[in-house]
Motif scaffolding. Structure first.
Motif, PDB file in Angstrom:
ATOM      1  N   ALA A   3       0.811  -1.220   0.000  1.00 58.28           N
ATOM      2  CA  ALA A   3       0.000   0.000   0.000  1.00 58.28           C
ATOM      3  C   ALA A   3       0.844   1.270   0.000  1.00 58.28           C
ATOM      4  N   GLU A   4       1.904   1.277   0.802  1.00 59.25           N
ATOM      5  CA  GLU A   4       2.689   2.510   0.890  1.00 59.25           C
ATOM      6  C   GLU A   4       3.659   2.656  -0.275  1.00 59.25           C
ATOM      7  N   ARG A   5       4.304   1.581  -0.670  1.00 60.85           N
ATOM      8  CA  ARG A   5       5.374   1.675  -1.664  1.00 60.85           C
ATOM      9  C   ARG A   5       5.033   1.099  -3.029  1.00 60.85           C
ATOM     10  N   GLY A   6       3.910   0.370  -3.125  1.00 64.06           N
ATOM     11  CA  GLY A   6       3.559  -0.169  -4.438  1.00 64.06           C
ATOM     12  C   GLY A   6       4.475  -1.284  -4.905  1.00 64.06           C
ATOM     13  N   VAL A   7       4.848  -2.165  -3.991  1.00 66.68           N
ATOM     14  CA  VAL A   7       5.747  -3.277  -4.329  1.00 66.68           C
ATOM     15  C   VAL A   7       4.975  -4.598  -4.324  1.00 66.68           C
ATOM     16  N   PRO A   8       4.595  -5.122  -5.456  1.00 69.23           N
ATOM     17  CA  PRO A   8       4.072  -6.497  -5.482  1.00 69.23           C
ATOM     18  C   PRO A   8       5.214  -7.434  -5.102  1.00 69.23           C
ATOM     19  N   PHE A   9       4.969  -8.433  -4.285  1.00 70.00           N
ATOM     20  CA  PHE A   9       6.093  -9.287  -3.875  1.00 70.00           C
ATOM     21  C   PHE A   9       5.678 -10.753  -3.835  1.00 70.00           C
ATOM     22  N   MET A  10       6.679 -11.609  -3.693  1.00 69.97           N
ATOM     23  CA  MET A  10       6.458 -13.048  -3.877  1.00 69.97           C
ATOM     24  C   MET A  10       6.728 -13.842  -2.610  1.00 69.97           C
ATOM     25  N   GLU A  11       5.962 -14.906  -2.456  1.00 69.23           N
ATOM     26  CA  GLU A  11       6.079 -15.742  -1.262  1.00 69.23           C
ATOM     27  C   GLU A  11       6.174 -17.205  -1.672  1.00 69.23           C
ATOM     28  N   VAL A  12       6.608 -18.038  -0.738  1.00 71.63           N
ATOM     29  CA  VAL A  12       6.768 -19.470  -0.969  1.00 71.63           C
ATOM     30  C   VAL A  12       7.662 -19.709  -2.196  1.00 71.63           C
ATOM     31  N   VAL A  13       8.729 -18.949  -2.284  1.00 72.30           N
ATOM     32  CA  VAL A  13       9.669 -19.107  -3.396  1.00 72.30           C
ATOM     33  C   VAL A  13      10.709 -20.164  -3.001  1.00 72.30           C
ATOM     34  N   TYR A  14      10.906 -21.103  -3.902  1.00 69.59           N
ATOM     35  CA  TYR A  14      11.790 -22.236  -3.610  1.00 69.59           C
ATOM     36  C   TYR A  14      13.240 -21.847  -3.906  1.00 69.59           C
ATOM     37  N   LEU A  15      14.032 -21.680  -2.867  1.00 74.04           N
ATOM     38  CA  LEU A  15      15.395 -21.160  -3.020  1.00 74.04           C
ATOM     39  C   LEU A  15      16.462 -22.184  -2.652  1.00 74.04           C
ATOM     40  N   GLU A  16      16.062 -23.404  -2.380  1.00 72.26           N
ATOM     41  CA  GLU A  16      16.991 -24.385  -1.829  1.00 72.26           C
ATOM     42  C   GLU A  16      18.138 -24.717  -2.782  1.00 72.26           C
ATOM     43  N   GLU A  17      17.822 -24.827  -4.052  1.00 68.08           N
ATOM     44  CA  GLU A  17      18.883 -25.231  -4.981  1.00 68.08           C
ATOM     45  C   GLU A  17      19.820 -24.082  -5.320  1.00 68.08           C
ATOM     46  N   LEU A  18      19.271 -22.902  -5.419  1.00 68.57           N
ATOM     47  CA  LEU A  18      20.144 -21.732  -5.575  1.00 68.57           C
ATOM     48  C   LEU A  18      21.108 -21.653  -4.400  1.00 68.57           C
ATOM     49  N   ALA A  19      20.574 -21.862  -3.193  1.00 65.59           N
ATOM     50  CA  ALA A  19      21.408 -21.762  -1.991  1.00 65.59           C
ATOM     51  C   ALA A  19      22.483 -22.848  -1.986  1.00 65.59           C
ATOM     52  N   ARG A  20      22.067 -24.048  -2.330  1.00 62.45           N
ATOM     53  CA  ARG A  20      23.009 -25.169  -2.359  1.00 62.45           C
ATOM     54  C   ARG A  20      24.170 -24.898  -3.305  1.00 62.45           C
ATOM     55  N   ASP A  21      23.840 -24.331  -4.461  1.00 61.26           N
ATOM     56  CA  ASP A  21      24.865 -24.066  -5.477  1.00 61.26           C
ATOM     57  C   ASP A  21      25.497 -22.683  -5.331  1.00 61.26           C
ATOM     58  N   ARG A  22      25.092 -21.951  -4.291  1.00 65.69           N
ATOM     59  CA  ARG A  22      25.636 -20.609  -4.044  1.00 65.69           C
ATOM     60  C   ARG A  22      25.506 -19.701  -5.261  1.00 65.69           C
ATOM     61  N   VAL A  23      24.348 -19.767  -5.867  1.00 66.09           N
ATOM     62  CA  VAL A  23      24.050 -18.857  -6.971  1.00 66.09           C
ATOM     63  C   VAL A  23      23.401 -17.621  -6.370  1.00 66.09           C
ATOM     64  N   TYR A  24      24.178 -16.559  -6.214  1.00 64.15           N
ATOM     65  CA  TYR A  24      23.671 -15.362  -5.547  1.00 64.15           C
ATOM     66  C   TYR A  24      23.235 -14.272  -6.522  1.00 64.15           C
ATOM     67  N   GLU A  25      23.740 -14.362  -7.741  1.00 55.57           N
ATOM     68  CA  GLU A  25      23.329 -13.419  -8.769  1.00 55.57           C
ATOM     69  C   GLU A  25      22.704 -14.195  -9.907  1.00 55.57           C
ATOM     70  N   LEU A  26      21.597 -13.677 -10.428  1.00 59.12           N
ATOM     71  CA  LEU A  26      20.830 -14.488 -11.356  1.00 59.12           C
ATOM     72  C   LEU A  26      19.945 -13.598 -12.202  1.00 59.12           C
ATOM     73  N   VAL A  27      19.457 -14.172 -13.285  1.00 55.17           N
ATOM     74  CA  VAL A  27      18.348 -13.502 -13.948  1.00 55.17           C
ATOM     75  C   VAL A  27      17.084 -14.202 -13.467  1.00 55.17           C
ATOM     76  N   PHE A  28      16.119 -13.394 -13.088  1.00 52.11           N
ATOM     77  CA  PHE A  28      14.853 -13.912 -12.560  1.00 52.11           C
ATOM     78  C   PHE A  28      13.807 -13.745 -13.657  1.00 52.11           C
ATOM     79  N   ILE A  29      13.121 -14.854 -13.980  1.00 49.27           N
ATOM     80  CA  ILE A  29      12.067 -14.811 -14.996  1.00 49.27           C
ATOM     81  C   ILE A  29      10.827 -15.456 -14.414  1.00 49.27           C
ATOM     82  N   GLY A  30       9.803 -14.642 -14.257  1.00 51.02           N
ATOM     83  CA  GLY A  30       8.583 -15.189 -13.662  1.00 51.02           C
ATOM     84  C   GLY A  30       7.365 -14.430 -14.142  1.00 51.02           C
TER      85      GLY A  30
END
Lengths: 358, 358, 358, 358
Positions: free
Chosen positions: A303-330
Motif C-alpha cells: 500500500a505505501e510503496r507499491g511493491v508487489p512481492f512473492m512468497e513461498v519461493v523455492y530457493l533451496e537449490e540456488l542456496a546449495r549451489d551458491r548462486v547469488y546473482e541471477l536472472v529472474f524470470i517469472g
C-alpha cells in the motif's frame, strides 16, 4: 502463537519497535539514473497510508514499472549458463498454507478417467472407442496466496484504499477488484539477488519468529560478495522451505522468521529493489512489531510503496549451489481482479556485474 | 457440429484420410546431432499405440528431454530485444473453454474483502485495526485445460496406457496420475517459431473446421522466411483468438480450425519440433478425420510421440509485429498428478539464425 | 429474451401494469384468529421498501412465524394416507439452473474410489485391507438457488435493506449475512394446496412468459374444488418441470411462465398464504412487468412481505394423482448466512377440511 | 490415535474381539409379520462379504424397503404434539468433519452482494435499479459426509462390491455410482427411538473411544422404559455433539465413542431396526476392533446388511426433553450417484405404543 489458529497475530505486550523515523523521508527517493524509468520521489507520508504512484494516476503495478526493455535485455545478456533453477513448489492436496480464516485448501479432482469415461460413455462413442482413447481430465481449487505466488497491490490497503488511492468501496465488485488485479502484473524479467540469511548465520533455518534486520541482510551480502542494484528482484532465504514438502503445516506456518519493517524499508527505500521474494508464506515475520497493524510489512510494501512481492519461493537449490546473482524470470497467472496469483519463476546464473565483488 | 454440445466429435460420413503410411517409419528419427540429447529412433508402431520412450523406462516428459543446458543458453544468447510478448490469456468468469462434458467453469470467489473483514472481525482485531488494514483474499477453481495451458503426457493415452507404457489401472489414484503428472514438466526455454497460417492465407481467421495440412505450414514458413530447427517450440496461429476475450464461447469453441494428423506428423517426425502450441483450445481441428478416435492428434502427440503441447496460446501480438523467431520461456504450474496445467509463457524476439533465411 | 444470456430481464417497451394500488393497503391484514400467531397489520408502505416485521425487531423468518405447534399438529392429524410424494428434483452435473451471471454449476467430484484408494493407500493400510474395504467418497458444489430450494429473506432486499430493516452494509460479512441466513429458517410442517394452473387451462405447460393472474388461480381452485386457508403452503404448477430432467437448460429457464405481481399479492395479502412454491426456477415470470425492478415478485415477497418461498418444486406426481390438499413437510439445510438452501420436501394427502369443497 | 491425522485407524495391538459367531446365523432373520414388507431371511455369509438383497436383484436401498404406506401412516397417526425437534446441525466454515484424507472442508462463497452487484452492474441495469434491488447469492462446497447426513449403500463395500453385489469396476463412472446413489434413497417417515446411552450412564458424554455394547443399549432402553420395534429408526446418543458447534474439530472427531460391532448386530439382526443414527461423525467407535477392516461397523451395515444410516444427528433437545419415542421424518438430498447426502431430519413426539412400557 500460531498462524494456524485464530489467535491475534500481534504481540500484545511487545515493545513497539522504533520504526526508523527517517526512513519515510528517504522513501522512494529513486535517483535519476540511466535506466530510464526512475520516477520522481513522492513526498513521504507522515503516517502510514496508501501511497500515490509516481507513475501516473492509473498506475496499478507500482515498482514493476522499473522494468524497461533495456533493463530486461541487459539482464538476459548476462546469462552465463543454461542451467535453469526452478523456484516453485508443487501444488498438492495437503500442502501447507494459510488456513486460519477458513480459506480453501488446495483441492484436486479427477473429472475424467480412462475407466470412468468408459463406464459413463458421455459422448456415446461406444465401447471400442472408449477402450482405445484413454481420457484423463481434472480440476483444481486454490486460494490465490498458496504455493509460489505473487501478491497483487490490491491484497492489502490502508484505510480502505490500496496503492495509488483506489478505494475498496468504489472498485471491489463481486468478481474482485476493478483495479490492480493480478491480470495487470507484467512478466518479471530482471536481475535477481539471493540473500541467504540462514547460511550467513551458519544455520539451517532461522529461529522461530526471527525478525530479519538490515544488519542481517548486509552481513549476508558481504559474506556472499554480492551487491543489490536498483531494480533487482531480491530473494530472501530463511530456511523454512524444508518443512513445506514434508507437508508439515505447523512447522512451515507457525511463528515464521521473516523480514521486519526496517529490513523491508532498507531494501526498498535505500537499496531500491524492485520487488522481493522469500521462502516462507508471509515474507514478514510473525508476531509482528506493531500493535495497530497485523501485517505491517505487507501494508508497507503493497500500500505505501507499491511493491508487489512473492512468497513461498523455492530457493533451496540456488542456496546449495551458491548462486547469488541471477536472472529472474517469472510470470504470474492473469487472474482477473484477483489479489494474488500463482507463478512458477525460474532463475539462471549470470556473470557478476563489474564492480559487484566485495 | 458443436464442441459445446454432447454430440460425437467424429465426422461419421467423412472419408478417412490416408494417414501417411510412411510417416510412422520416419517417426522420431532424430538424427544424431550436436545438441546432445538426441535419442535413438524407436521402431514405428504398426497401429497407433502408446510409444516407448527412447529416454528411458521412467521417462515422463517425452520430447521435452530435447532441451539441454546448451540449447537453452544458445536460445537465450540470441535475444536481440528486451521486448516481452505475453503469450497468455486472462482467466475470468465466463471465459470460453471446454464445457461439453460438465467440467468446472472458471470460478473466482472473494474470501476476504476490506468491508466484510470488518463486519466479521474473524481475528478479534477490533474496529480500529479492521478500519486501518484493508484485507482482500480470493480463491479460484479451474479445469486444468482452461486458459493458456500445457497438456501433460497423461492427458490422453491409447488402450489404457499413456506414453512410455504407464497404465491407468496401475497409476491412477484418487489424486491423479502417479506418472507423468504436470509436476514433472520442466520449464521450457527454447527457440520458438511462429507459423501464422491465417496470415499466410490472407485471412483474419481460418474457416471453421479448416484442417491445416503440411503444405499450409510450408507455405506460411516460406512467406515468413522462417525455418524450423530441431528442438523448436512451434506456435501455430489460426486466428481464433479474437473470440476468446469477447467471451464468445460458441465462436471460440465450435468447429475450430486446427492441425490435422499429417501436419502434426510433419512437424514432429520430419521437422523434429520439440513441442507445439496453438491459439485455439484444442490444437487439432474438429470434426476429426478418424472414425475410431475422437482426438487423433492428441493421442498421436501425447501417447505415440511423447509431445506435451500447449493450447490457448495468445499469438496476436507476435503476429501483428511479425515476430516469427523468438525465444520461448514458459513454466507450467506444478500441479501434482494433473493432466495439464496453466502457464503464462512469454516470448522475446531473437536474431535470425545463420542460414535461417529463405 | 433469455435467462441464459446476459441481456436485461425487464421488458423495456412493455406498458407498466397498474400494480393494484389498493393491495398495499390490505397488505398483511391478518385478522385475529384462533391460530395464535396472527400479527397486527403493519402500515402499508407507500412505495416498495423493505417491510418491518410485526413479529418483532429481530424477526428473520417472516411469515413462517404463522406456524404454531397447534397448526402443525392439526395439519398432521388430517393425513389420510402414508403415500409420500417426493417434491424434490435430483442434483446432477448438467442440471438446469440460473447461470447467466456466472454462478457455479452443480459439480460432483469423487474424492475416494475403491480402486483409487488402493492405488494411493493414503492410510498405509496395505494391499489386503484396501482390497477388502471398498471406500467411496465424494463432494459437491452448488449455487444455493439450484434444484429444489427455499429463498431466505436476505436473498433480495430493497434500497440496501432486507425484510425487517437489516442493512447489507451492517450485516453482510465475507461469510454471508449475519441476519436472516438460511440457518434460521424453521422446518415447514403445514397444510398445503396445489394449484395446477396448467391443468386448469387444459395445457401441458403454460406458454412462455405467461404471467399468472389472480383470475387464473381462482379458476384453477374452483375447478379443483379447493380453497386456500390462512397459513397454507401454496404450490403453483406451470408445467415447466418436464424440461428439467431432460437437462434442457434453455427450455427450462428461458421465458418462464410464472406468477405476476397481482397474483402474488392476492395469495399473500388476501388469501394469507404462509409461503409459496412453484415448479419453475424463478416463481415469477420473465420478462417482468416493472421497468425499475428486475425481480418485482421476489422483492415483494422477500423484502416487503417477509415470505421465504420455494422454487424448482417437483409437482408432477401430485398433479397426476390430483392431490390438491396435502400436508407439506420440508426442512431446508441450515447453511449459515446463506441466501437460500436446498431442501427435499415431501407431501402426503390429507382429508378435505370441513367446508373446503366448492 | 487421531481421526484428524493420517495414522491408521486400527488398534494394532488390541485383542480381536470375538465377533459373535452366532450373530451371522441370525442375521436378517426378519420374522414374517403384519408390516407386509418383511423379507425372507438370506443365508448368512460365512465371512463378511457384500449381502444379496432379499428385496430383489435391483434393490439399492436395502432396509429402507421395510417402510410401507401403512407403516408411515401408523407412525404419523400417533403424533401427539406439533412440537418439532430439529435433528440437524448447521453448515458453517470451520465446522468439524472428516479431513484426514484431504476431503474438502465446507466452503461458503458469496457470488452476489448488494454492493458488489452495483459495482459490477453485470446486467447493465444501471445505477438506479442496482441501488433499488439488493441481490445476494452464494454457493457452497461440501464433502457428502459432512454435517447431518445419510450414508448411501455405495459408501462402503467389501471386496469391490457393495450391497446386492454391484461392483465398483462396472458401476463407478466419473460422476459417481450408477447404482445405490443417494438419489434413490426414499424419504424416511417412521417410528423412531432415542437411546440416550450417555444419560443412562450418568455421563454428559461417553469416554473417548468407548465402544457401546448391546448391554449398554439394553440398560438405556430399560431406564427409559422404551422398546425397539421392527422397522424403527434408532438414534444413539453418545454426548459428543456439544463439541460440534464449538467448532472444535479435535474434540468432536478424535477417538469418538460409538457403536461396536456387537451392538450394531443386536440392533439390526435381533431388534430389526430399519436404520440407525448417531450424534458422532462415524456412528462406530475408533479405534475399531478388527485388524483387517478399518470400518467394520460401516461395512457390516452398508455392505452386509444393506442399512443406510445417519451421522452427526443432533439429539440434544430430544435428550433434554426425554423424548424417547418419536416419529422421524427425514429426506436426504437426491445427489445423483453420490455416496451420501446431507439432510435435515425432524422428530415429533408420539404417544407411547401399547405395551411399550417397562
Amino acid at each position: 502463537m500460531s498462524l494456524t489458529s485464530d489467535r491475534p497475530w500481534t504481540r500484545s505486550k511487545a515493545a513497539l519497535l522504533a520504526v526508523l523515523p527517517l526512513a519515510g523521508a528517504l522513501a522512494l527517493g529513486f535517483a535519476a539514473n540511466a535506466r530510464g524509468s526512475a520516477p520522481p520521489a513522492p513526498a513521504a507520508p507522515v503516517s502510514p497510508r496508501a501511497g500515490q504512484s509516481p507513475w501516473g494516476a492509473d498506475d496499478q503495478i507500482g515498482t514493476l514499472n522499473m522494468m524497461t526493455e533495456a533493463s530486461r535485455l541487459e539482464a538476459l545478456r548476462r546469462v552465463r549458463s543454461g542451467k535453469v533453477y526452478d523456484l516453485s513448489v508443487e501444488y498438492f492436496v495437503g500442502m501447507p498454507s494459510w488456513y486460519a480464516l477458513g480459506d480453501p485448501r488446495y483441492q484436486y479432482h479427477l473429472t475424467h478417467t480412462p475407466h470412468g469415461h468408459a463406464v459413463d460413455d458421455p459422448m456415446n462413442h461406444g465401447h471400442a472407442m472408449n477402450e482405445k482413447v484413454s481420457y484423463t481430465g481434472d480440476s483444481v481449487t486454490m486460494y490465490t496466496h498458496m504455493g509460489t505466488h505473487i501478491d497483487a497491490l490490491n491484497h492489502f490497503g490502508l484505510d480502505g484504499k490500496i496503492w495509488n488511492g483506489f478505494s475498496a468501496s468504489e472498485h471491489v465488485g463481486d468478481r474482485g477488484w476493478k483495479k490492480a488485479g493480478a491480470e495487470v502484473l507484467p512478466p518479471i524479467v530482471a536481475r535477481g539477488v539471493l540473500i541467504d540469511v540462514a547460511a550467513a548465520k551458519g544455520l539451517e533455518e532461522l529461529p522461530p519468529s526471527y525478525r530479519i534486520q538490515p544488519e542481517d541482510l548486509k552481513l549476508a551480502l558481504d559474506r556472499q560478495g554480492t551487491r543489490i542494484q536498483p531494480g533487482d528482484v531480491v530473494l530472501v532465504r530463511t530456511g523454512r522451505m524444508k518443512h513445506f514438502h514434508d507437508a508439515d503445516n505447523e512447522r512451515y506456518m507457525d511463528e515464521p522468521p521473516g523480514l521486519g519493517l526496517a529490513a523491508a524499508r532498507w531494501l526498498i527505500d535505500e537499496q531500491r529493489a524492485m520487488t522481493l521474494g522469500a521462502d516462507n508464506l508471509s515474507l514478514e515475520t510473525f508476531p509482528v512489531e506493531t500493535e495497530d497493524n497485523w501485517v505491517p510489512v505487507h501494508t508497507y510494501l503493497l500500500a505505501e510503496r507499491g511493491v508487489p512481492f512473492m512468497e513461498v519461493v523455492y530457493l533451496e537449490e540456488l542456496a546449495r549451489d551458491r548462486v547469488y546473482e541471477l536472472v529472474f524470470i517469472g510470470a504470474s497467472l492473469k487472474l482477473r481482479g484477483a489479489s494474488g496469483a500463482p507463478m512458477r519463476p525460474i532463475a539462471l546464473p549470470v556473470e557478476p556485474r563489474r564492480g559487484d565483488g566485495p
